[in-house]
Design a protein around this motif. Structure first.
Motif, PDB file in Angstrom:
ATOM      1  N   PRO A  14       6.001  17.413   6.464  1.00  0.00           N
ATOM      2  CA  PRO A  14       4.941  16.675   5.773  1.00  0.00           C
ATOM      3  C   PRO A  14       5.449  15.324   5.289  1.00  0.00           C
ATOM      4  O   PRO A  14       6.640  15.116   5.185  1.00  0.00           O
ATOM      5  N   LEU A  15       4.485  14.456   4.989  1.00  0.00           N
ATOM      6  CA  LEU A  15       4.847  13.164   4.423  1.00  0.00           C
ATOM      7  C   LEU A  15       5.198  13.330   2.965  1.00  0.00           C
ATOM      8  O   LEU A  15       6.072  12.665   2.439  1.00  0.00           O
ATOM      9  N   ILE A  16       4.446  14.246   2.330  1.00  0.00           N
ATOM     10  CA  ILE A  16       4.576  14.408   0.889  1.00  0.00           C
ATOM     11  C   ILE A  16       4.801  15.876   0.586  1.00  0.00           C
ATOM     12  O   ILE A  16       4.130  16.736   1.160  1.00  0.00           O
ATOM     13  N   VAL A  17       5.733  16.142  -0.322  1.00  0.00           N
ATOM     14  CA  VAL A  17       5.876  17.508  -0.817  1.00  0.00           C
ATOM     15  C   VAL A  17       5.541  17.496  -2.296  1.00  0.00           C
ATOM     16  O   VAL A  17       6.055  16.670  -3.047  1.00  0.00           O
ATOM     17  N   LEU A  18       4.654  18.383  -2.682  1.00  0.00           N
ATOM     18  CA  LEU A  18       4.240  18.454  -4.070  1.00  0.00           C
ATOM     19  C   LEU A  18       4.864  19.671  -4.710  1.00  0.00           C
ATOM     20  O   LEU A  18       4.849  20.757  -4.133  1.00  0.00           O
ATOM     21  N   ALA A  19       5.387  19.510  -5.916  1.00  0.00           N
ATOM     22  CA  ALA A  19       6.021  20.643  -6.586  1.00  0.00           C
ATOM     23  C   ALA A  19       5.583  20.643  -8.035  1.00  0.00           C
ATOM     24  O   ALA A  19       5.883  19.719  -8.779  1.00  0.00           O
ATOM     25  N   ASP A  20       4.809  21.633  -8.396  1.00  0.00           N
ATOM     26  CA  ASP A  20       4.310  21.726  -9.762  1.00  0.00           C
ATOM     27  C   ASP A  20       5.267  22.572 -10.580  1.00  0.00           C
ATOM     28  O   ASP A  20       5.365  23.785 -10.355  1.00  0.00           O
ATOM     29  N   GLU A  21       5.981  21.952 -11.488  1.00  0.00           N
ATOM     30  CA  GLU A  21       6.942  22.659 -12.332  1.00  0.00           C
ATOM     31  C   GLU A  21       7.828  23.595 -11.518  1.00  0.00           C
ATOM     32  O   GLU A  21       7.868  24.780 -11.759  1.00  0.00           O
ATOM     33  N   PRO A  22       8.516  23.077 -10.509  1.00  0.00           N
ATOM     34  CA  PRO A  22       9.286  23.956  -9.620  1.00  0.00           C
ATOM     35  C   PRO A  22      10.396  24.686 -10.364  1.00  0.00           C
ATOM     36  O   PRO A  22      10.892  25.696  -9.885  1.00  0.00           O
ATOM     37  N   THR A  23      10.756  24.218 -11.524  1.00  0.00           N
ATOM     38  CA  THR A  23      11.892  24.818 -12.215  1.00  0.00           C
ATOM     39  C   THR A  23      11.468  25.659 -13.403  1.00  0.00           C
ATOM     40  O   THR A  23      12.307  26.218 -14.099  1.00  0.00           O
ATOM     41  N   ALA A  24      10.178  25.753 -13.625  1.00  0.00           N
ATOM     42  CA  ALA A  24       9.697  26.397 -14.846  1.00  0.00           C
ATOM     43  C   ALA A  24      10.116  27.853 -14.931  1.00  0.00           C
ATOM     44  O   ALA A  24      10.354  28.384 -16.007  1.00  0.00           O
ATOM     45  N   ASN A  25      10.210  28.504 -13.799  1.00  0.00           N
ATOM     46  CA  ASN A  25      10.550  29.918 -13.821  1.00  0.00           C
ATOM     47  C   ASN A  25      12.037  30.160 -13.532  1.00  0.00           C
ATOM     48  O   ASN A  25      12.416  31.260 -13.139  1.00  0.00           O
ATOM     49  N   MET A  73       0.852  -1.215   0.000  1.00  0.00           N
ATOM     50  CA  MET A  73       0.000   0.000   0.000  1.00  0.00           C
ATOM     51  C   MET A  73       0.871   1.242   0.000  1.00  0.00           C
ATOM     52  O   MET A  73       1.676   1.478   0.881  1.00  0.00           O
ATOM     53  N   GLY A  74       0.728   2.099  -1.059  1.00  0.00           N
ATOM     54  CA  GLY A  74       1.537   3.314  -1.159  1.00  0.00           C
ATOM     55  C   GLY A  74       1.023   4.421  -0.259  1.00  0.00           C
ATOM     56  O   GLY A  74      -0.086   4.335   0.284  1.00  0.00           O
ATOM     57  N   ILE A  75       1.855   5.422  -0.121  1.00  0.00           N
ATOM     58  CA  ILE A  75       1.431   6.569   0.699  1.00  0.00           C
ATOM     59  C   ILE A  75       0.373   7.373  -0.028  1.00  0.00           C
ATOM     60  O   ILE A  75      -0.502   7.988   0.584  1.00  0.00           O
ATOM     61  N   VAL A  76       0.423   7.344  -1.350  1.00  0.00           N
ATOM     62  CA  VAL A  76      -0.617   7.974  -2.164  1.00  0.00           C
ATOM     63  C   VAL A  76      -1.101   6.941  -3.156  1.00  0.00           C
ATOM     64  O   VAL A  76      -0.300   6.256  -3.783  1.00  0.00           O
ATOM     65  N   GLU A  77      -2.415   6.766  -3.242  1.00  0.00           N
ATOM     66  CA  GLU A  77      -2.994   5.857  -4.229  1.00  0.00           C
ATOM     67  C   GLU A  77      -3.959   6.633  -5.101  1.00  0.00           C
ATOM     68  O   GLU A  77      -4.837   7.348  -4.589  1.00  0.00           O
ATOM     69  N   LEU A  78      -3.802   6.494  -6.414  1.00  0.00           N
ATOM     70  CA  LEU A  78      -4.794   7.091  -7.308  1.00  0.00           C
ATOM     71  C   LEU A  78      -5.523   5.951  -7.974  1.00  0.00           C
ATOM     72  O   LEU A  78      -4.888   5.044  -8.496  1.00  0.00           O
ATOM     73  N   THR A  79      -6.834   5.964  -7.937  1.00  0.00           N
ATOM     74  CA  THR A  79      -7.575   4.885  -8.580  1.00  0.00           C
ATOM     75  C   THR A  79      -8.537   5.470  -9.595  1.00  0.00           C
ATOM     76  O   THR A  79      -9.450   6.201  -9.241  1.00  0.00           O
ATOM     77  N   ASP A  80      -8.276   5.124 -10.849  1.00  0.00           N
ATOM     78  CA  ASP A  80      -9.126   5.482 -11.990  1.00  0.00           C
ATOM     79  C   ASP A  80      -9.589   6.933 -11.929  1.00  0.00           C
ATOM     80  O   ASP A  80     -10.774   7.237 -11.955  1.00  0.00           O
ATOM     81  N   SER A 114     -14.171  11.919 -11.102  1.00  0.00           N
ATOM     82  CA  SER A 114     -14.480  10.580 -10.573  1.00  0.00           C
ATOM     83  C   SER A 114     -13.172   9.908 -10.194  1.00  0.00           C
ATOM     84  O   SER A 114     -12.097  10.385 -10.539  1.00  0.00           O
ATOM     85  N   GLY A 115     -13.286   8.804  -9.523  1.00  0.00           N
ATOM     86  CA  GLY A 115     -12.077   8.172  -9.015  1.00  0.00           C
ATOM     87  C   GLY A 115     -11.773   8.657  -7.614  1.00  0.00           C
ATOM     88  O   GLY A 115     -12.544   9.443  -7.053  1.00  0.00           O
ATOM     89  N   GLU A 116     -10.678   8.165  -7.073  1.00  0.00           N
ATOM     90  CA  GLU A 116     -10.396   8.461  -5.666  1.00  0.00           C
ATOM     91  C   GLU A 116      -8.910   8.696  -5.464  1.00  0.00           C
ATOM     92  O   GLU A 116      -8.065   8.082  -6.124  1.00  0.00           O
ATOM     93  N   VAL A 117      -8.633   9.649  -4.568  1.00  0.00           N
ATOM     94  CA  VAL A 117      -7.243   9.851  -4.155  1.00  0.00           C
ATOM     95  C   VAL A 117      -7.148   9.390  -2.716  1.00  0.00           C
ATOM     96  O   VAL A 117      -7.916   9.872  -1.865  1.00  0.00           O
ATOM     97  N   LEU A 118      -6.259   8.429  -2.453  1.00  0.00           N
ATOM     98  CA  LEU A 118      -6.086   8.003  -1.066  1.00  0.00           C
ATOM     99  C   LEU A 118      -4.747   8.508  -0.566  1.00  0.00           C
ATOM    100  O   LEU A 118      -3.712   8.296  -1.189  1.00  0.00           O
ATOM    101  N   ILE A 119      -4.771   9.204   0.542  1.00  0.00           N
ATOM    102  CA  ILE A 119      -3.539   9.653   1.169  1.00  0.00           C
ATOM    103  C   ILE A 119      -3.385   8.810   2.428  1.00  0.00           C
ATOM    104  O   ILE A 119      -4.284   8.797   3.275  1.00  0.00           O
ATOM    105  N   GLU A 120      -2.263   8.153   2.539  1.00  0.00           N
ATOM    106  CA  GLU A 120      -2.021   7.224   3.641  1.00  0.00           C
ATOM    107  C   GLU A 120      -3.190   6.274   3.809  1.00  0.00           C
ATOM    108  O   GLU A 120      -3.640   5.991   4.919  1.00  0.00           O
ATOM    109  N   GLY A 121      -3.729   5.842   2.677  1.00  0.00           N
ATOM    110  CA  GLY A 121      -4.811   4.880   2.700  1.00  0.00           C
ATOM    111  C   GLY A 121      -6.190   5.484   2.962  1.00  0.00           C
ATOM    112  O   GLY A 121      -7.200   4.810   2.918  1.00  0.00           O
TER     113      GLY A 121
END
Lengths: 502, 247, 243, 439
Positions: C164-175, C1-8, C61-68
């Motif tokens: 945090p458990l997770i750090v999200l970075a959206d295009e951190p280098t784009a600029n 089981m991952g720390i983040v699960e994306l299902t459909d 639709s679909g589900e995002v699971l964080i830490e299950g």
């Protein structure tokens, strides 16, 4: 650094967005300015009207008898002719009750009436007695306040004496408005000086009366237009005599059949029932018996009947320790009158001034509404500006939200911004108001007309910074700031954290 | 008060006697009754006015006239409270005397009648014959008394009533009843003269009843006694007299 | 089981009057301590997926699971709390709060929630992070006094401050220019190793993609490649060291 | 230029929500301005008219005819010369009234009341019909020649109801006694003490009662366009009248407080000898000095409020457009990059502001009209102490179309001034910087 982060950020944001803060702030400042100046003006006008009326002649509370129409110090306001002004029943009882009332500082009774200053015989050249006297008659008209000199002046200590003195207790005399003196002199064709006797003709319930009183002084009303300019003060007993408020006002006269017989007849033709109805051959009284010098017989009764009725008063004026106590005193008095079954009523200065106070209050209402409208508009524009600044900061707000800032945090942040703005610029507005008031007072703005004179409470507008209104304005402006931020904050709260990503 | 004074004065204007059939002549005779020129006249007037719901108002006054000098003096006797008040007229000047303050006020006739309903013309002698045209003369009965009924129409607008109907006794020219009509033709006032006295060859009414036809129940009775044409001392028509009476 | 699960996972956007599918059924899972790159050209759905993982956007639709834990049914307040406690964000345009200085910007997330740590502990931790991202000399500067790379370092420190458990970075280098961009990624990688924080970043820069040890390639809203570098390959790939 | 305008227009319609917000703000401001304008317009008009309807005008001309024996008769027998002079004077006359008035005693079932009765031309005095609201009865009843309208209090005092016949005792102008019979056609709400004093009957019957011929009357009332100009108009008219007819000298202001024109005219006496017919001219301000003072006070207040309002609105527009500029920085950069001149960018903003202002202003005026309509429906009651500013117990509004247009123009101009700075800021933007700028 223990300052909450919201406050810290709010302060820095305000500095950061200087121009925006300045716009909203200046609007708030203007708001404070308008509120305080408006309030100062309304205060001044309230004080003005109060001075114009209560300090001049109405006092704070007035008690009158009841009549078929509103009773003021100028009599009964009724349609279709003059109704007699009612006396206060049970005067002594009412007076002592009113005097003992909490908050009542001074009390005085009075009565009012009208009179015509009359020419005495001497000194009027015949050429001038023609028909061009109508204008003169207007000059001769005086509105009389019969006052009890032992107490009246204490209620109206601000009366501006021009010449002579005020009436002393027990003294007969009249105090005329200075402005009328010239007209009266013209009418009488002699220059009237202090100490000169003035003949006044009154028309009361018992008929025409002439009284001569010395002119003891002249005065001016502090504010022109607040009352009739013919208003004159006369001693109460002379007024009573002129008004017919005497013991003889309800005299019973019985006559015989000879003098009243015809009045009860229903069939008038019966008077001419038979041919022999007519004449008595000669007059009843032999002329020789008519002694011209004893025509009147005993006149002692007349003297008694013409005694002023010392219990007859039209109104009681009360000066309160503070004008704000008036409504309570009025309510208490009216309740007491009902309880005791006394046909009297108490009222405020507006009642006392009757027709003269009517339009003044309307204008105050209008000014208040105007200030209110401006406040509403200011709120709207502040709101608009804040929405604008929030839309500008969408990304920033989104970031905070994305980083886990809850709605509460955003709300607190903006509340802090509004409050800080309101307080900072409120104080600035306050300082500005103080300066503005100082300037206005220094400018000595003249009342252009009588209406403004009443409103200003004098010839010059004098504004006063009222600490209570200052506090009120600050509180109000803070509320306005918060109120104005409700919608913008709602806009800010709608900003989703995703906006941070765009 | 002024109204009563005026009523007295006005009354003086309308009185009667003489015998004739010609309407103009009747009018002339009626006019002549008022004329005391050359003589002084004095009388005691008592006027009682009645209004529904009010106490009767009573005024008693002694009146002195000297017509050819336009002089007139009057002293109030009743009510007691006004006893001794005096009016004095000479030409168009009028004085009022208040005995309680011992003061006179002075005014011209114009002024003094301003706030009363009286007209200036009420105070001057007027001639019925001059002011009115006779529009019809009928014979009739007033009660049981045969009368001429003279219907008069005003010649000028100077008179208070546009139409007056006079009931004049046939056998002696005595006015028994007078009806006064408004411009619009409505009966406003009826005046009855039921009693007369003879004085100096003239028939003078001694009782008059005035009925207000517009206001039911409003009536006044005027009673004249002690009429006299004896010469009065000149001092009667002076201010000093008004003062003196009150001594 | 991952720390983040994306299902459909599906996500449709309203663009004017037409509905545009951005993500058309994506499922993958992320393990704790991963250093993941989501790669793909513009419009492939990178950002959308990242936003949904970051709980700032909701799937159609679909589900995002964080830490299950499933997240689709959570309220705004719960999502906010979850973001605050479990997630860190690094934005393409840094999104620093302009009125706060470096130290304060990093401190900011800590002020948003109830913290059980003492003031000193907090300060030490922030100082440590500042040292870590190499901004020790700039701690009192305002964002507008910093260069792009420095700003992004602040953002990284800020993202880490809540552990945090997770750090999200959206295009951190784009600029950022490419050198600086690489440095930033290296920094992230270093922290990933030291703190074993899961990093998820999106990029379309092929050079940077390769630094990741778990690469998910997208095209037109679908996963075209899901490659996990074997454990053995990982350590050696961090050649550049720290910035 | 056309393209720029076009783009500006599309920009507005593209971002409907923001346009709506901005336009709404302007609309709101204009609405308030319009409301105040409309209120102030009607406000002074109401104050003035509440007095002037009772007195039948702002300027009064009355005629005096010398009779034998030096008596004067108040009558205007032939007003041709007066009409001529009024026309020649060029003053703005709303309408003219012809009135006679007498003071008489009303009698009903043993009750009496002295009152003034005004004889009015009911078919012509539209303002009176508007202002004098009947509580009972109807104006239609007034078509009978012997009809009278009494005030509520007068009617109560006499105990009469609509339809009752009452007597009125009075005197003709020559002083003859007369009695008339009148039918109560209506009972009006009392509007202040002035309103209680006067009863209204037809001019024809009034003339009959006071002995004037049909077509004659006593006082001509002229309602000018504005009370404030009444004094000026009166001066002009007086000069004109003096050319054709014999005039009395105008009186200095009477300080004796409120009197009806008739009482006043009766009071006036001339000192010089004259004969024939003379005319007297007076204004409402001479009768009721307070009226104009109140109107001036109200107008001043309204003017101050308007200035402050416009200022606030201008600030609002200015800062909103700063925001718009900020929002569209990239767009501006793009346009500049594509070769749009600075002037073009500025023009685009100005056009946007202009469209927005005009749209907002028109919407605001429409909104204001709707609100005015709604407020006008509220009845504050005839005996409200504020009756003086009310029209028959209702707040009323009067918005001259020219004023509405002026408001739109002012708002448009203010918007342009307000936007000038943001627009030139936008125009000055360096395209590269603009494109790079982060929001």
């Amino acid at each position: 650094m223990s300052m909450p982060v919201t406050l810290r950020m709010a302060l820095r944001n305000l500095v950061e967005h200087r121009s925006k803060s300045l716009i909203i702030g200046s609007l708030l400042g203007i708001g404070v300015l308008i509120l305080i100046l408006g309030n100062a003006f309304l205060d001044a006008s309230k004080r003005g009207i109060e001075t114009s009326f209560t300090k001049n002649y109405t006092a704070d509370v007035v008690i009158t008898g009841k009549a078929d129409g509103p009773v003021s110090l100028f009599g009964v306001q009724s349609i279709g002719g003059l109704e007699e002004t009612p006396n206060i029943p049970d005067y002594e009882k009412v007076f002592s009750h009113a005097s003992a009332l909490a908050g009542v500082q001074k009390t005085s009774g009075m009565a009012s009436g009208f009179g015509l200053i009359s020419r005495d015989v001497d000194g009027i050249s015949e050429a001038d007695t023609g028909e061009d006297d109508q204008e003169g008659m207007m000059n001769a008209f005086v509105m009389l306040f019969g006052v009890d000199a032992s107490s009246y002046w204490q209620l109206f200590d601000g009366l501006q004496l021009v010449q002579g003195s005020l009436l002393q207790p027990g003294q007969r005399g009249i105090v005329l408005p200075e402005a009328r003196l010239a007209g009266i002199s013209e009418y009488l064709q002699r220059t009237v000086h202090i100490g000169d006797e003035i003949l006044i003709q009154g028309m009361g319930s018992t008929g025409m009366r002439l009284r001569s009183v010395p002119l003891v002084g002249t005065y001016t009303l502090a504010s022109k237009g607040a009352g009739p300019e013919q208003l004159s003060y006369i001693d109460i007993d002379t007024l009573r005599a002129l008004n017919g408020m005497t013991l003889g006002s309800s005299e019973n006269i019985s006559l015989g059949e000879a003098e009243t017989g015809l009045l009860g007849l229903t069939d008038l033709d019966s008077l001419f029932g038979d041919d022999s109805m007519v004449m008595e051959s000669s007059p009843q009284a032999p002329q020789a018996s008519l002694n011209l010098d004893t025509l009147l017989g005993d006149t002692s009764k007349r003297e008694a009947l013409n005694q002023a009725d010392s219990g007859a008063w039209h109104s009681i004026l009360l000066r309160m320790e503070h004008p704000s106590q008036a409504p309570v005193a009025i309510a208490a008095l009216n309740a007491w009158f009902t309880e005791e079954g006394i046909e009297a009523e108490a009222g405020d200065w507006k009642k006392a001034a009757g027709p003269y106070a009517q339009s003044v209050d309307v204008l105050r209402v209008v000014f208040s509404v105007a200030v209110f409208v401006l406040a509403v508009v200011a709120v709207i524009v502040i709101m608009n500006t804040m929405v604008v600044s929030i839309i500008e900061r969408t990304g920033e707000i989104g970031t905070m939200r994305a980083l886990g800032g809850g709605r509460g945090f955003v709300r607190r942040l903006f509340a802090a911004e509004s409050t800080v703005l309101a307080i900072v610029f409120g104080i600035a507005g306050l300082a500005l108001s103080a300066i503005a008031i100082l300037v206005v007072n220094l400018l000595r703005i003249q009342a252009g007309n009588e209406f403004f004179t009443i409103l200003f409470g004098g010839p010059v507008l004098h504004l006063l910074l009222n600490p209570l209104s200052v506090l009120g304005a600050l509180v109000l402006v803070t509320l306005v700031g918060l109120l104005a931020s409700i919608y913008p904050v709602a806009v800010a709260l709608r900003i989703q954290p995703i906006r941070a990503m765009q | 008060m002024k109204r009563i004074v005026c009523a007295v004065m006005a009354f003086v204007v309308v009185s009667t006697a003489v015998y004739a059939q010609d309407a103009k002549k009747i009018l002339a005779e009626l006019d002549a009754v008022q004329d005391f020129s050359g003589k002084d006249f004095s009388a005691l007037y008592t006027i009682v006015s009645q209004k529904p719901g009010e106490k009767d108002s009573v005024t008693q006054a002694r009146m002195f006239r000297r017509d050819n000098k336009d002089q007139f003096a009057m002293i109030i006797l009743l009510p007691e409270v006004n006893k001794g008040q005096g009016y004095l007229r000479e030409d168009d000047k009028v004085w009022f005397y208040d005995p309680t303050s011992r003061k006179f006020s002075f005014s011209s006739i114009k002024e003094s009648i301003q706030d009363s309903e009286a007209k200036g013309s009420d105070l001057t002698l007027r001639s019925t014959a001059d002011d009115y045209d006779v529009t019809s003369v009928r014979e009739g009965l007033l009660g049981k008394v045969p009368v001429w009924i003279l219907d008069l129409k005003a010649k000028t607008t100077e008179v208070p009533y546009e139409r007056v109907v006079l009931y004049v006794r046939k056998d002696r020219t005595m006015l028994l009843k007078e009806e006064a009509y408004s411009v619009s033709g409505r009966l406003m006032r009826t005046t009855l003269y039921p009693k007369y006295v003879e004085l100096d060859g003239k028939m003078l009414p001694s009782q008059i009843l005035i009925v207000d036809e517009l206001n039911p129940g409003e009536r006044s009775q005027m009673t004249m006694t002690e009429q006299s044409v004896e010469t009065l001392p000149d001092r009667v028509f002076t201010k000093a007299f008004l003062e003196q009476v009150n001594k | 089981m991952g720390i983040v699960e994306l299902t459909d996972l599906h996500k449709n956007y309203q663009l004017g009057k037409v509905e545009v599918p951005a993500v058309k059924g994506v499922s993958f899972s992320i393990e704790k301590g991963d250093f993941i790159s989501i790669a793909g050209p513009s419009g492939s759905g990178k950002t959308t997926i990242l936003n949904m993982i970051g709980l700032v956007d909701k799937p159609s639709s679909g589900e995002v699971l964080i830490e299950g834990k499933p997240t689709s049914a959570l309220s705004d307040a719960e999502l906010t709390r979850m973001r605050h406690q479990s997630l860190g964000f690094i934005f393409q345009s840094f999104n620093l709060i302009p009125v706060l200085n470096v130290w304060e910007n990093i401190e900011f997330p800590l002020l948003l929630g109830q913290s059980r740590v003492s003031k000193e502990e907090k300060a030490d931790w922030i100082d440590h992070l500042i040292d870590e991202v190499g901004l020790a000399d700039w701690r009192m500067h305002k964002p507008n006094e910093l260069s792009g790379g420095q700003r992004q370092r602040v953002a990284i420190a800020r993202a880490l401050v809540t552990r945090p458990l997770i750090v999200l970075a959206d295009e951190p280098t784009a600029n950022l220019d490419s050198a600086t961009g690489e440095q930033i990624i290296e920094l992230m990688k270093k922290i990933n190793r030291e703190l074993s924080t899961t990093f998820i970043f999106s990029t379309h820069d092929a050079k940077i993609v390769d630094i990741a040890d778990h690469i998910i390639r997208l095209r037109d809203g679908l996963v075209t490649e899901n490659y996990r570098r074997p454990e053995s390959d990982r350590a050696g790939s961090v050649g550049g060291g720290s910035a | 230029m056309k393209t720029t305008a076009n783009i500006a227009f599309r920009n507005l319609s593209r971002q409907k929500k923001r346009t709506f917000l901005l336009g709404g703000a302007i609309a709101f401001g204009v609405m308030i301005v319009t409301l105040i304008n409309g209120f102030a317009g009607a406000f002074s008009a109401n104050v003035a008219e509440n007095f002037s309807h009772l007195l039948a005008g702002h300027i009064f001309i009355s005629g005096s005819e010398k009779l034998e024996g030096n008596d004067e008769l108040s009558v205007i027998r032939d007003d041709a010369a007066l009409q001529e002079a009024v026309k020649a004077s060029g003053i703005d006359v709303r309408y003219m009234t012809r009135r006679s008035e007498f003071s008489g005693t009303l009698i009903f079932e043993g009750k009496k009341l002295r009152t003034n009765v005004a004889g009015v031309e009911l078919d012509k005095e539209l303002y009176l019909r508007q202002r004098l609201v009947l509580k009972e009865g109807s104006w239609d009843n007034m078509s009978q020649s012997q009809a009278i309208i009494l005030s509520e209090k007068t009617a109560a005092r006499l105990g009469v109801l609509v339809g009752d016949r009452i007597l009125v005792q009075t005197q003709t102008v020559y002083g003859q006694n007369n009695v008339g019979e009148l039918t109560v056609a209506g009972i009006s709400y009392d509007s202040g003490i002035l309103g209680q004093m006067v009863s209204y009957a037809s001019l024809a019957y009034c003339n009959e009662l006071i002995g004037l011929a049909p077509g004659e009357y006593q006082s001509m009332g002229i309602l000018t366009a504005s009370l404030k100009d009444a004094d000026k108009a009166a001066d002009i008219l007086y000069a004109k009248l003096a050319e054709s007819v014999s005039m009395f000298e105008r009186q200095a202001k009477d300080e004796n407080g409120a009197v009806t024109p008739f009482q006043r005219m009766v009071r006036e006496q001339t000192k010089e000898e004259w004969a024939g017919v003379r005319y007297r001219l007076a204004t409402i301000n001479e009768m009721l000095s307070q009226v104009q003072q109140i109107v001036v006070a109200l107008d001043t207040a309204a003017a101050v409020i308007l200035v402050v309002l416009f200022l606030i609105i201008m600030v609002g527009i200015a800062n909103t457009f700063s925001m718009v500029m900020f929002e569209r920085i990239r767009e501006i950069g793009t346009m500049r990059a594509m070769g749009v001149q600075r002037g073009g960018v500025r023009a685009m903003f100005l056009f946007e502001a202009l469209f927005l202002a005009i749209g907002g202003a028109v919407a605001g005026i429409v909104l204001a009209l709707i609100i005015m309509g709604a407020i006008s429906l509220i009845n504050f009651g005839m005996d409200s102490p504020a009756f003086i500013i009310l029209k028959n117990g209702h707040l009323s509004f009067f918005l001259p179309p020219a004023k509405a247009l002026l408001n739109i123009a002012i708002i448009a101009a203010l918007s342009l001034v307000a936007v000038a700075r943001p627009a030139s800021n936008a125009a000055r933007l360096d395209p590269a910087v603009a494109l790079r700028t982060q929001k």
